[in-house]
Structures are given as structure tokens and as C-alpha cells.
Design a protein around this motif. Structure first.
Motif, PDB file in Angstrom:
ATOM      1  N   LYS B 171       0.838  -1.200   0.000  1.00 24.32           N
ATOM      2  CA  LYS B 171       0.000   0.000   0.000  1.00 24.32           C
ATOM      3  C   LYS B 171       0.870   1.246   0.000  1.00 24.32           C
ATOM      4  O   LYS B 171       2.057   1.181   0.276  1.00 24.32           O
ATOM      5  N   SER B 172       0.230   2.360  -0.190  1.00 25.56           N
ATOM      6  CA  SER B 172       0.963   3.622  -0.145  1.00 25.56           C
ATOM      7  C   SER B 172       1.534   3.849   1.257  1.00 25.56           C
ATOM      8  O   SER B 172       0.876   3.584   2.251  1.00 25.56           O
ATOM      9  N   GLY B 173       2.777   4.295   1.300  1.00 24.64           N
ATOM     10  CA  GLY B 173       3.373   4.645   2.577  1.00 24.64           C
ATOM     11  C   GLY B 173       3.898   3.481   3.393  1.00 24.64           C
ATOM     12  O   GLY B 173       4.245   3.613   4.552  1.00 24.64           O
ATOM     13  N   THR B 174       3.984   2.294   2.796  1.00 26.94           N
ATOM     14  CA  THR B 174       4.457   1.138   3.562  1.00 26.94           C
ATOM     15  C   THR B 174       5.977   1.040   3.552  1.00 26.94           C
ATOM     16  O   THR B 174       6.553   0.332   4.366  1.00 26.94           O
ATOM     17  N   GLY B 175       6.627   1.726   2.623  1.00 28.73           N
ATOM     18  CA  GLY B 175       8.090   1.709   2.608  1.00 28.73           C
ATOM     19  C   GLY B 175       8.684   1.107   1.352  1.00 28.73           C
ATOM     20  O   GLY B 175       9.850   0.728   1.330  1.00 28.73           O
ATOM     21  N   LYS B 176       7.907   1.035   0.282  1.00 23.77           N
ATOM     22  CA  LYS B 176       8.400   0.458  -0.971  1.00 23.77           C
ATOM     23  C   LYS B 176       9.589   1.243  -1.517  1.00 23.77           C
ATOM     24  O   LYS B 176      10.616   0.681  -1.870  1.00 23.77           O
ATOM     25  N   THR B 177       9.418   2.533  -1.571  1.00 22.92           N
ATOM     26  CA  THR B 177      10.474   3.359  -2.146  1.00 22.92           C
ATOM     27  C   THR B 177      11.740   3.293  -1.293  1.00 22.92           C
ATOM     28  O   THR B 177      12.841   3.134  -1.811  1.00 22.92           O
ATOM     29  N   PHE B 178      11.555   3.377   0.027  1.00 20.13           N
ATOM     30  CA  PHE B 178      12.717   3.303   0.917  1.00 20.13           C
ATOM     31  C   PHE B 178      13.452   1.985   0.736  1.00 20.13           C
ATOM     32  O   PHE B 178      14.672   1.934   0.709  1.00 20.13           O
ATOM     33  N   PHE B 179      12.688   0.917   0.614  1.00 20.61           N
ATOM     34  CA  PHE B 179      13.328  -0.389   0.479  1.00 20.61           C
ATOM     35  C   PHE B 179      13.982  -0.546  -0.893  1.00 20.61           C
ATOM     36  O   PHE B 179      15.071  -1.091  -1.012  1.00 20.61           O
ATOM     37  N   SER B 210      11.158  12.714   3.569  1.00 24.85           N
ATOM     38  CA  SER B 210      10.397  11.577   4.078  1.00 24.85           C
ATOM     39  C   SER B 210       9.091  12.084   4.654  1.00 24.85           C
ATOM     40  O   SER B 210       8.864  13.289   4.770  1.00 24.85           O
ATOM     41  N   GLU B 211       8.237  11.139   5.039  1.00 22.99           N
ATOM     42  CA  GLU B 211       6.947  11.527   5.611  1.00 22.99           C
ATOM     43  C   GLU B 211       7.115  12.324   6.896  1.00 22.99           C
ATOM     44  O   GLU B 211       6.246  13.087   7.278  1.00 22.99           O
ATOM     45  N   GLN B 212       8.257  12.082   7.562  1.00 22.05           N
ATOM     46  CA  GLN B 212       8.489  12.835   8.800  1.00 22.05           C
ATOM     47  C   GLN B 212       9.093  14.207   8.498  1.00 22.05           C
ATOM     48  O   GLN B 212       9.495  14.917   9.411  1.00 22.05           O
ATOM     49  N   GLY B 213       9.206  14.512   7.216  1.00 22.44           N
ATOM     50  CA  GLY B 213       9.699  15.824   6.844  1.00 22.44           C
ATOM     51  C   GLY B 213      11.205  15.938   6.913  1.00 22.44           C
ATOM     52  O   GLY B 213      11.753  17.033   6.884  1.00 22.44           O
ATOM     53  N   ASP B 438       4.821  -1.344  -7.176  1.00 22.34           N
ATOM     54  CA  ASP B 438       3.409  -1.047  -7.419  1.00 22.34           C
ATOM     55  C   ASP B 438       2.581  -1.148  -6.150  1.00 22.34           C
ATOM     56  O   ASP B 438       2.855  -1.949  -5.275  1.00 22.34           O
ATOM     57  N   GLN B 439       1.561  -0.306  -6.113  1.00 17.88           N
ATOM     58  CA  GLN B 439       0.636  -0.351  -4.979  1.00 17.88           C
ATOM     59  C   GLN B 439      -0.476  -1.356  -5.202  1.00 17.88           C
ATOM     60  O   GLN B 439      -1.078  -1.825  -4.255  1.00 17.88           O
ATOM     61  N   ARG B 440      -0.789  -1.624  -6.463  1.00 19.28           N
ATOM     62  CA  ARG B 440      -1.938  -2.481  -6.770  1.00 19.28           C
ATOM     63  C   ARG B 440      -1.511  -3.633  -7.668  1.00 19.28           C
ATOM     64  O   ARG B 440      -1.783  -3.633  -8.865  1.00 19.28           O
ATOM     65  N   SER B 488       2.000  -1.657   9.358  1.00 23.85           N
ATOM     66  CA  SER B 488       1.622  -0.827   8.218  1.00 23.85           C
ATOM     67  C   SER B 488       2.825  -0.122   7.613  1.00 23.85           C
ATOM     68  O   SER B 488       2.716   0.563   6.627  1.00 23.85           O
ATOM     69  N   LYS B 489       3.971  -0.300   8.217  1.00 23.02           N
ATOM     70  CA  LYS B 489       5.150   0.358   7.687  1.00 23.02           C
ATOM     71  C   LYS B 489       6.394  -0.476   7.941  1.00 23.02           C
ATOM     72  O   LYS B 489       6.509  -1.096   8.993  1.00 23.02           O
ATOM     73  N   GLN B 490       7.280  -0.485   6.983  1.00 23.01           N
ATOM     74  CA  GLN B 490       8.609  -1.036   7.210  1.00 23.01           C
ATOM     75  C   GLN B 490       8.618  -2.490   7.666  1.00 23.01           C
ATOM     76  O   GLN B 490       9.441  -2.876   8.490  1.00 23.01           O
ATOM     77  N   PRO B 507      12.940  -4.128   6.955  1.00 16.86           N
ATOM     78  CA  PRO B 507      14.055  -3.539   6.205  1.00 16.86           C
ATOM     79  C   PRO B 507      14.931  -2.680   7.108  1.00 16.86           C
ATOM     80  O   PRO B 507      14.465  -2.175   8.133  1.00 16.86           O
ATOM     81  N   ARG B 508      16.175  -2.529   6.709  1.00 19.11           N
ATOM     82  CA  ARG B 508      17.088  -1.695   7.482  1.00 19.11           C
ATOM     83  C   ARG B 508      16.589  -0.268   7.562  1.00 19.11           C
ATOM     84  O   ARG B 508      15.902   0.217   6.683  1.00 19.11           O
ATOM     85  N   GLU B 509      17.000   0.372   8.641  1.00 20.71           N
ATOM     86  CA  GLU B 509      16.670   1.782   8.817  1.00 20.71           C
ATOM     87  C   GLU B 509      17.402   2.561   7.725  1.00 20.71           C
ATOM     88  O   GLU B 509      18.565   2.301   7.447  1.00 20.71           O
ATOM     89  N   TYR B 510      16.721   3.469   7.106  1.00 20.84           N
ATOM     90  CA  TYR B 510      17.369   4.267   6.080  1.00 20.84           C
ATOM     91  C   TYR B 510      17.016   5.721   6.291  1.00 20.84           C
ATOM     92  O   TYR B 510      15.850   6.062   6.514  1.00 20.84           O
ATOM     93  N   GLY B 511      18.003   6.572   6.214  1.00 22.90           N
ATOM     94  CA  GLY B 511      17.670   7.994   6.260  1.00 22.90           C
ATOM     95  C   GLY B 511      18.420   8.785   7.319  1.00 22.90           C
ATOM     96  O   GLY B 511      18.474  10.006   7.242  1.00 22.90           O
TER      97      GLY B 511
HETATM   98  N1  LIG Z   1      13.570   1.512   5.872  1.00 23.43           N
HETATM   99  C1  LIG Z   1      13.061   2.646   6.346  1.00 23.43           C
HETATM  100  N2  LIG Z   1      13.784   3.429   7.174  1.00 23.43           N
HETATM  101  C2  LIG Z   1      13.270   4.569   7.683  1.00 23.43           C
HETATM  102  N3  LIG Z   1      12.037   5.028   7.416  1.00 23.43           N
HETATM  103  C3  LIG Z   1      11.243   4.304   6.601  1.00 23.43           C
HETATM  104  C4  LIG Z   1      11.721   3.079   6.033  1.00 23.43           C
HETATM  105  N4  LIG Z   1      10.732   2.574   5.277  1.00 23.43           N
HETATM  106  C5  LIG Z   1       9.710   3.434   5.370  1.00 23.43           C
HETATM  107  N5  LIG Z   1       9.993   4.483   6.140  1.00 23.43           N
HETATM  108  C6  LIG Z   1       9.102   5.618   6.458  1.00 23.43           C
HETATM  109  O1  LIG Z   1       7.861   5.421   5.813  1.00 23.43           O
HETATM  110  C7  LIG Z   1       7.572   6.472   4.901  1.00 23.43           C
HETATM  111  C8  LIG Z   1       6.933   5.923   3.640  1.00 23.43           C
HETATM  112  O2  LIG Z   1       7.828   5.115   2.928  1.00 23.43           O
HETATM  113  P1  LIG Z   1       7.893   5.124   1.356  1.00 23.43           P
HETATM  114  O3  LIG Z   1       7.953   6.504   0.814  1.00 23.43           O
HETATM  115  O4  LIG Z   1       8.973   4.191   0.955  1.00 23.43           O
HETATM  116  O5  LIG Z   1       6.463   4.500   1.014  1.00 23.43           O
HETATM  117  P2  LIG Z   1       5.929   3.899  -0.357  1.00 23.43           P
HETATM  118  O6  LIG Z   1       5.508   2.512  -0.082  1.00 23.43           O
HETATM  119  O7  LIG Z   1       6.920   4.127  -1.417  1.00 23.43           O
HETATM  120  O8  LIG Z   1       4.630   4.768  -0.580  1.00 23.43           O
HETATM  121  P3  LIG Z   1       3.978   5.229  -1.976  1.00 23.43           P
HETATM  122  O9  LIG Z   1       3.321   4.012  -2.523  1.00 23.43           O
HETATM  123  O10 LIG Z   1       2.999   6.259  -1.554  1.00 23.43           O
HETATM  124  O11 LIG Z   1       5.094   5.741  -2.820  1.00 23.43           O
HETATM  125  C9  LIG Z   1       8.909   7.138   4.629  1.00 23.43           C
HETATM  126  O12 LIG Z   1       8.738   8.515   4.358  1.00 23.43           O
HETATM  127  C10 LIG Z   1       9.657   6.933   5.931  1.00 23.43           C
HETATM  128  O13 LIG Z   1       9.342   7.937   6.835  1.00 23.43           O
END
Ligand SMILES: Nc1ncnc2c1ncn2[C@@H]1O[C@H](COP(=O)(O)OP(=O)(O)OP(=O)(O)O)[C@@H](O)[C@H]1O
Ligand SMILES: [Mg+2]
Lengths: 199, 540
Positions: B171-179, B210-213, B438-440, B488-490, B507-511
């Protein structure tokens, strides 16, 4: 094995494969309900758990009569009738739960019953500990039909044995778990026993 | 083996190979400590099994207990009945055998073909067991995170990962891009492939928020000498102070009918309008768009339509669509430079290419550009691979193409006609694979999904998406329950080609400044220094 430190509590007067009856040397000096006792012949030591105790007249059919009408206390009765101690006897019955042959302890019935006139001893703390390393004997207690209630006997026995342990709680929990498994579907019985051993 | 670390859970009491085994929990192990997704080992008589907890349940010996519950407020009674009259059971899916037989000694963990015998002991998997199964961090394996509720490093063979296409879903915001960023760093670190990234939201090349700004660095900042940032939107890149290497502009003559197929929905084209594109293309060749744009004289148009058998309304529909395309600022009648050869040039030098879209992240731009570039780059790889095979020389280095919003290229309607569909289906024939995000996932063509070798699934809450991700995986039911319980995240589940068995992981902490250090291999000291400088600049 030295028997000096173990306490002699009686002498076998009746024996069968599954249990024996011993008479006490002193009136009323029966070992507590549920305690572990042993008796031995030349090669085998038999272990029993005390499940019943009686004090009756020596002559069968002759019941003692009430004597205290003019006495101030019941102790006075015995003092003014010293012959009474000779006319009454205390006996206890023990269920055979294991035996030792050579150095090995078996928690099942010995090949032969106890011999009449063998001495009966109360087991020492060490022996109780050794014997209760395994809870196999609980199965025998539960599955033998006895004049006393099984629940009472099992509870009394575990209470007695737990005194040999520093960590009584741990011992009782372990025994309780064994019972829970043995009693399987009979949860009410388990509850009744647990109610009698919890501190 | 270290005896102290072994934590015994219970014994196997029943089960089957298909459905997994039931394990009765020891009274010393609390049900509440057992979490779905954790790993266990089962000591069978002849071999050790490695499996995963997929369900936890409660049992009672006697149903009466549930009617008249015992007095558990008494600690003694509670303690006695725990694990005896009442007990916990685990459902475990054995997945691998990890030792014992010759095959697994030589080739590592083997898929299970039987179940452990009755009353085999079940232990929590130790760090060493995990290492035995997934391997250690080394020249080839990249540390991607840790299994849920474990401290152990979970490592992934980058070589295996790029052998087939892979997908990151959630889903959106789960951490796909970060991973995905981490995966890309992994391929960079281990040098197993060159990357071409279509960076729709401008998150992979340079800093983003990032979402936390907080500002999060991306590839070019960590590996300045090995990443080039291409941009479609020079102005946006400049504003964000991205040091770009190339501004991509596309000529009309680079657009082919296939691109229009992809854009049919976006541009609101009718089927006949797309058909008309092919006809116009056949008539004018590469210059079709230019020619079609220059048609002004009504008589001329009428004649052409008649000749090609195109309906007037179809033509109107097409012209409206083409007008939208012509308005895209990066499209020129004639492009001064050749973006494709420039990308190839960088890739050949071992430099990874990130293409930022800047403000042009509308579907039309993204789909058009990604498809167009990929088609021509792929053609080059195809040529080179075939040549290498004919001459028996080295094949080109594997290329991984990363696309976000993958369903736009791979939905059932277009997958059979686009280059991305082709790449997914041909697997690694020409050393090019996809990394799709992809989200879907349910929007992606089933056949394409089945060709994706390694899948990483973050939380998905739509039943259809879950089904499409897990289609064809053994133990699907069990994995479904693991997938549904992800945070719901990471947290994600990885399974497929690159891993010996499915594993839920974090996934590892990134950022953080600290995290970047770990992502840069110590061998590359120069880059590290640069990154340290960057870090200092950034964080003071
Ligand atoms: N590995 C990580 N380390 C630190 N923060 C993370 C990590 N994964 C996710 N997050 C947090 O979760 C937020 C959302 O992650 P990300 O942008 O990767 O979501 P997404 O799945 O790509 O969402 P979308 O589908 O909307 O693009 C990030 O802004 C960050 O704050
Ligand atoms: Mg994203």
C-alpha cells in the motif's frame, strides 16, 4: 544401607502383593497419612505410602467400653487403667509403590510381598527426594481402589513429600502438572486435589 | 552448537506435508510469545527441518474447562494447568531441510519433501540457523534487514536477485520506495548489475523528503561517481540543486505506435484511433507524428482519411490525444541529442542512470518516456547479447530497469504489447530484468506476475492484491496470514527466486546520517569520505 538415622515405626503383621499392614510399637504412633515408608527383607527394600491407620482392640469382636465417667480428663483414664495400653493396638496400612533391588529403584511392584515381622521405617528426607524424582507412583495411587478417598490420599502424599524440598512450590507445581495429564478429562478431580495441596 | 541459546518450544504432534505440522507447546513456552512469521527448527530423527510459525491456537484437554473455567486467579492452579489441561498449539510450515542428508550438506538447504516424525522437538531458530539458510553478509550477499522479532541479519544474494525480474508491492506509505533504494544500493555495492531507474517522483537520484519531513539522501549523493542523474525537467532539478548529468529531450520521430497503445486510456483514445496510428505510421514512417501534426488543409485531410479508411470522428479523437502529447515540454519536433545512446554510454561505463521526471510526473509523460527509452535500450541489449552469443564473447552486464507504478505498463490490456511485458516474459534472455514497484499488484497482468522471480510484499489490504502477489506460491494460505499481519510500515515478506524460503522481515533503517555509513562499503574509501563530507554538511 544404614538404618540408624531412619525412624522405625512398626512391624509388618499382614502382607499382600499390593500392600502391607504394620503394627506400631507404641499406641497411636502411626506415621502420618501419605508418608513414604519402607520395609526390607534380605535382598529387596519395599516402599509404601501410608493410606490408612486404625487403633482397635486386640481381641477381635471385643469393643472397648467407655470408662471416663468419674475421671477429670481422658488422659486420666489411661493412667488409672494401665492395662488399656496392652489391650489396644495401632496399625497402619501402606500401599506398595516401588522397591529397590541392589542399587536400583523401581517404581513398580516387587516380585514378592513383604515378610511378616519385617520392621517398617519412615523414609528419610533423602529417600523421599530420591523416590519423588519421578511421579510414576501417582498413577498407582490414582488407579487403586482404597478405603480412603484417592483425592485425599494423593493430596496428603504430595504435601508430605513437598516437605523434603526447599522449593516446595516448584515440586507441587510439577506434581500438579503430572496430575493434570494423568487425570485428563476429569477436571473436577484435578480441581479437588489441587485445592487440597495449594498453600 | 551453543546449547544455551536453544529455546525449546514443544513437540510435533500431527501434520502433513501439504498443510504443515501441529506442535504442542511446552508449558514453559508462553503462547503470547509466539508470533506468526517466526522461524523454528524441528529436530527430526534423520534431518533438521526449518520452518515458519503460521498460526497459534489454544486447546483444552477437557471441554468442561471452557464451561467452568478454573480459578486462575490462584497462581498455583494457573501454573499447574498451563501446558497440561490447557495448552497452546503452533501451526508450523516446514520449508527446508538444513542438514543431515548429503544433498543439503553440499548444496545447502533443500526444499522439504517429508515431515518430521511424531514428537520431534521444536526449537526457536537461532541466529546460526538463519545464517545457514539465508547466508552471511559477504561479497555477493547484501544485508537487507532482519527477520521479524530477530536480531539476525537477513542477507540476500544480489546476483540471484538480478537474475530474474523482481517486484516490490504494498500500500501507499508502507516503505516500498525506501526499500527499493536499499535494493539498488545493494546492486551497486555488490556490482552485480547496472541500473536504469525511471524515477517518477524524483526520489532515487537526489535528496527527497520523508513523511516525517526529514531530508533523505539518494543514490547519487552516496555514490557520486557511480550514479548519473538524468532529468526531464531541468528547472525542477536546478531548483532542488540536483547535480544533473543530462537533460533528456525526446524528438517526435522517436514516438512509435506502441507508445500510443500504452497511452490509450490516459489520452482517452478509442480503439479505432489507436488503429489509425498504425495506419498513419505505415503511411509516413518514423515521421508520422510530425506529418500528422502538420496536416492542416481540410481537403488534404479528407483525402488521407479516405485513403486510409479512417473515420472522421476517429481522426478527431486522435488529434485531441496527439495535441496533449505535443504539449509535453520535453518533446521537440527534433531532439538535438540522442538520449538513448547517452544512457547506454553511461551504463557501459558502469554508471547507473536515474531519470528524474520533475514536474512531469503525469501518467502520459511517465509512460511515454519510460516505454520509449526502454524499448530502444532493450533493442541494443538484445543485439549485443545475440552478438556475444554468436561470437562466444562476454554478454553485456545485466541491466535492471526500475519502474514505479508498474501496472501502467503491465496491466492485462497492454502487457502483451509493451516492451515491459516482453522483458518480464522473456526473463533474462537478454540480460535485462525489471524491478517493478506497485501499490496495486492485482492491476498487473497475471502472466507477468508469474514471471516475477522475487517478490517483496509490504502490507496489502485488498484481497485481490494479496491473491495476485501470492498466486502460485506453495503454502499460500499460510503466507497470506503472515502478510495480513505485517505492520503498516517497514515490514515485508520476501519470497521467490532469490531466497531459499519466504521470510517476513524488517528492512534496514534508512535515512539517518548513521545509516548512510553502513550502506557504503568500506572498500570505497574515497566515496565514503565524500559521503562523510556530505553527511557533515547536511547534519552539521
Ligand atoms: N527503511 C526505512 N527506514 C526509515 N524510514 C522508513 C523506512 N521505510 C519506510 N519508512 C518511512 O515510511 C515512509 C513511507 O515510505 P515510502 O515513501 O517508501 O512509502 P511507499 O511505499 O513508497 O509509498 P507510496 O506508494 O505512496 O510511494 C517514509 O517517508 C519513511 O518515513
Ligand atoms: Mg513510493
Amino acid at each position: 544401607m544404614s538404618t540408624d538415622e531412619v525412624q522405625r515405626v512398626g512391624e509388618v503383621v499382614e502382607a499382600s502383593t499390593t500392600d502391607f499392614v504394620a503394627q506400631c510399637y507404641e499406641l497411636y504412633q502411626t506415621p502420618p497419612l501419605g508418608s513414604l515408608v519402607k520395609t526390607m527383607d534380605l535382598t529387596v527394600e519395599l516402599y509404601g505410602i501410608v493410606y490408612n491407620a486404625t487403633t482397635t482392640s486386640i481381641e477381635p469382636g471385643r469393643r472397648p467400653i467407655a470408662r471416663g465417667r468419674d475421671e477429670a480428663s481422658d488422659d486420666e483414664i489411661y493412667r488409672s487403667n494401665p492395662q488399656l495400653l496392652k489391650l489396644l493396638r495401632s496399625e497402619f496400612s501402606a500401599l506398595v509403590v516401588g522397591h529397590r533391588q541392589g542399587d536400583i529403584l523401581y517404581r513398580y511392584l516387587p516380585p514378592k510381598p513383604a515378610r511378616i515381622h519385617s520392621f517398617v521405617y519412615l523414609c528419610s528426607t533423602e529417600e523421599v527426594k530420591e523416590f519423588s524424582q519421578s511421579f510414576d507412583f501417582l498413577n498407582m495411587l490414582i488407579n487403586t481402589h482404597l478405603p480412603v478417598s484417592t483425592d485425599e490420599l494423593v493430596a496428603a502424599c504430595l504435601r508430605q513429600m513437598s516437605q523434603a524440598y526447599e522449593d516446595r512450590h516448584a515440586f507441587l507445581v510439577a506434581a500438579g502438572k503430572e496430575l493434570a495429564i494423568l487425570l485428563g478429562g476429569e477436571f473436577n478431580q484435578l480441581k479437588s486435589i489441587l485445592g487440597r495441596i495449594r498453600q | 552448537m551453543n546449547q544455551e541459546n536453544i529455546q525449546r518450544l514443544g513437540i510435533v504432534v500431527s501434520g502433513s506435508l501439504n498443510k504443515g505440522v501441529e506442535v504442542r507447546l511446552d508449558s514453559s513456552a508462553s503462547v503470547e510469545d509466539m508470533v506468526v512469521g517466526r522461524y523454528v527448527t524441528i529436530e527430526g530423527q534423520k534431518r533438521r527441518f526449518f520452518g515458519m510459525i503460521t498460526d497459534v491456537s489454544l486447546g483444552v484437554i477437557d471441554q468442561k474447562l471452557t464451561l467452568t473455567p478454573p480459578d486462575v486467579s490462584n497462581p498455583f492452579i494457573a501454573e499447574v494447568i498451563a501446558g497440561t489441561a490447557t495448552y497452546g498449539t503452533l501451526h508450523i510450515l516446514p520449508m527446508l531441510t538444513i542438514s543431515g542428508d548429503v544433498a543439503s550438506l553440499i548444496e545447502g538447504p533443500q526444499p522439504v519433501k517429508t515431515v518430521p516424525s511424531h514428537f520431534s522437538t521444536v526449537n526457536l531458530a537461532s541466529d546460526r540457523d538463519i545464517e545457514l539458510v539465508f547466508g552471511k553478509e559477504d561479497k555477493e550477499r547484501f544485508w537487507i534487514g532482519n527477520p521479524l522479532d530477530m536480531e539476525t541479519k537477513l542477507c540476500l544474494s544480489m546476483e540471484k536477485l538480478v537474475e530474474r525480474s523482481s517486484g516490490v508491492f504494498g500500500k501507499s506509505g508502507t516503505g516500498k520506495t525506501f526499500f527499493t533504494r536499499q535494493l539498488l544500493i545493494g546492486t551497486l555495492q555488490k556490482g552485480k548489475a547496472a541500473n536504469l531507474i525511471f524515477d517518477m517522483n524524483s526520489e532515487y537520484g537526489w535528496e527527497s523528503t520523508s513523511e516525517q519531513g526529514r531530508n533523505v539522501k539518494a543514490l547519487k549523493q552516496l555514490f557520486p561517481s557511480r550514479v548519473a542523474v538524468f532529468t526531464l525537467d531541468e528547472e525542477s532539478s536546478r531548483r532542488r540543486r540536483v547535480s544533473t548529468d543530462f537533460v533528456v529531450r525526446i524528438g517526435y520521430d522517436e514516438i512509435e505506435p506502441e507508445d500510443m497503445v500504452l497511452l490509450r486510456q490516459t489520452l482517452n483514445l478509442t480503439e479505432p484511433a489507436v488503429e489509425a496510428v498504425y495506419q498513419i505510421y505505415r503511411r509516413f514512417g518514423r515521421n508520422w507524428l510530425q506529418e500528422a501534426s502538420e496536416l492542416k488543409d481540410p481537403d488534404q485531410i479528407k483525402e488521407l482519411l479516405k485513403e486510409l479508411g479512417i473515420h472522421e470522428s476517429t481522426y478527431q479523437n486522435l488529434q485531441r490525444g496527439l495535441a496533449t502529447i505535443r504539449r509535453l515540454p520535453f518533446l521537440l519536433p527534433h531532439s538535438p541529442d540522442n538520449a538513448v545512446s547517452c544512457v547506454l554510454d553511461y551504463l557501459d561505463r558502469g554508471i547507473n542512470v536515474v531519470l528524474e521526471f520533475g514536474r512531469y510526473k503525469d501518467v502520459a509523460s511517465y509512460v511515454l518516456v519510460a516505454n520509449l527509452l526502454t524499448r530502444r535500450i532493450y533493442a541494443q541489449y538484445q543485439k549485443r547479447t545475440e552478438k556475444a552469443m554468436a561470437e562466444d564473447t562476454v554478454k553485456p552486464q545485466p541491466l535492471v530497469i526500475t519502474i514505479e507504478e508498474a501496472h501502467k505498463f503491465l496491466n492485462p490490456e497492454v502487457a502483451s504489447q509493451t516492451i515491459f511485458g516482453t522483458i518480464a516474459r522473456e526473463m533474462r534472455k537478454y540480460n535485462v530484468t525489471l524491478l517493478v514497484i506497485d501499490q496495486r499488484p492485482s492491476g498487473i497482468d497475471e502472466e507477468v506476475m508469474s514471471q516475477i522471480g522475487t517478490k517483496i510484499a509490504f502490507l496489502l489490504d485488498n484481497e485481490r492484491d494479496i491473491d495476485s502477489v501470492l498466486a502460485g506460491v506453495s503454502g499460500k494460505g499460510e503466507l497470506k496470514s503472515v502478510l495480513a499481519k505485517l505492520a503498516s510500515k517497514q515490514q515485508a515478506l520476501i519470497f521467490g527466486h532469490a531466497v531459499p524460503m519466504p521470510v517476513a522481515f524488517q528492512p534496514r533503517e534508512y535515512g539517518s546520517a548513521e545509516s548512510y555509513k553502513h550502506f557504503i562499503p568500506s572498500a570505497e574509501t574515497e566515496i565514503e569520505k565524500q559521503a562523510e563530507k556530505d553527511i557533515e554538511e547536511l547534519w552539521g
